[in-house]
Design a protein around this motif. Sequence first.
Motif, PDB file in Angstrom:
ATOM      1  N   LEU A  58      32.757  37.286  39.650  1.00 46.37           N
ATOM      2  CA  LEU A  58      34.257  36.726  39.414  1.00 46.37           C
ATOM      3  C   LEU A  58      34.993  37.357  38.398  1.00 46.37           C
ATOM      4  CD1 LEU A  58      35.226  33.581  40.858  1.00 46.37           C
ATOM      5  CD2 LEU A  58      36.095  34.275  38.762  1.00 46.37           C
ATOM      6  N   THR A  59      36.169  37.621  38.429  1.00 46.77           N
ATOM      7  CA  THR A  59      36.860  38.094  37.504  1.00 46.77           C
ATOM      8  C   THR A  59      38.272  37.254  37.214  1.00 46.77           C
ATOM      9  OG1 THR A  59      36.070  40.360  37.748  1.00 46.77           O
ATOM     10  CG2 THR A  59      38.151  39.969  36.446  1.00 46.77           C
ATOM     11  N   GLY A  86      36.792  37.334  43.413  1.00 46.75           N
ATOM     12  CA  GLY A  86      35.274  37.655  43.476  1.00 46.75           C
ATOM     13  C   GLY A  86      34.551  37.541  44.659  1.00 46.75           C
ATOM     14  N   ALA A  99      32.160  43.150  40.060  1.00 56.09           N
ATOM     15  CA  ALA A  99      33.386  42.460  39.607  1.00 56.09           C
ATOM     16  C   ALA A  99      34.579  43.262  39.612  1.00 56.09           C
ATOM     17  CB  ALA A  99      33.219  41.830  38.279  1.00 56.09           C
ATOM     18  N   GLU A 102      35.311  43.887  43.479  1.00 54.49           N
ATOM     19  CA  GLU A 102      36.231  42.864  44.137  1.00 54.49           C
ATOM     20  C   GLU A 102      37.435  42.691  43.669  1.00 54.49           C
ATOM     21  OE1 GLU A 102      35.183  40.772  46.605  1.00 54.49           O
ATOM     22  OE2 GLU A 102      33.087  41.436  46.926  1.00 54.49           O
ATOM     23  N   MET A 132      30.374  35.936  35.342  1.00 56.79           N
ATOM     24  CA  MET A 132      31.792  35.782  35.220  1.00 56.79           C
ATOM     25  C   MET A 132      32.267  36.782  34.349  1.00 56.79           C
ATOM     26  SD  MET A 132      31.945  31.679  35.714  1.00 56.79           S
ATOM     27  CE  MET A 132      30.538  31.722  34.697  1.00 56.79           C
ATOM     28  N   SER A 179      35.073  29.443  35.720  1.00 55.45           N
ATOM     29  CA  SER A 179      35.663  30.640  35.176  1.00 55.45           C
ATOM     30  C   SER A 179      36.646  30.515  34.171  1.00 55.45           C
ATOM     31  CB  SER A 179      35.446  32.018  36.093  1.00 55.45           C
ATOM     32  OG  SER A 179      36.480  31.401  37.159  1.00 55.45           O
TER      33      SER A 179
END
Length: 193
Positions: A58-59, A86, A99, A102, A132, A179
């Motif tokens: 996940l970003t 993400g 990441a 996505e 993350m 995150s």
Amino acid sequence: MSLPTVTRQPAVPQPWQHHSRATLLDTDSYLIHRDTVTQPDGTKSSFEFHQARVDGALTVALDDQGRIAMVRYRSYVHGEVLTPPGGILDPGENPLDAARRELKEEAGITATTWNRLGEIALMTKSTARLHMFIARDLTLGEQELTGTETGMTVEWWPLEEAVAAAMDGTLLLSGAAVSVLMAANTIHSKGCA
């Protein structure tokens, strides 16, 4: 007024002991196991858990105005959700590459600067990990959505509003909330937005 010192309890004297395993469900994405164990208190019991075949990435994408990219979509299990972009790692893919992929697919964003925020376990009875990242120096483009992502929209949230959403439960998914909080802590501790 001084804060009390943190007291850490000693480690549990006897670890869990594994005796046997029955796999209740085996899919492409995960397995469900029921293990026969001896608990730390010496009681023999069964313990069911989810073994993930893949992790997630996940970003938190931060723009030069201090806003982060969030995607809103309708999930099959939870209904409408709001989260930083993400998803799951493809076979053989490392977390950073996932990441990046996505972020581009879900939000149409590419980034030049990437930093790792950390990794969390999503639940106590699952082996799944969420990796993350925070991304900066963004370039905006077009989303590349899959069938399950149809209708996904991108929203730009001021960081402080995203933190409030993490704290009040608006960000239902645990990885989304964690995150955002980790990104805010990283940004504020470095004194840059």
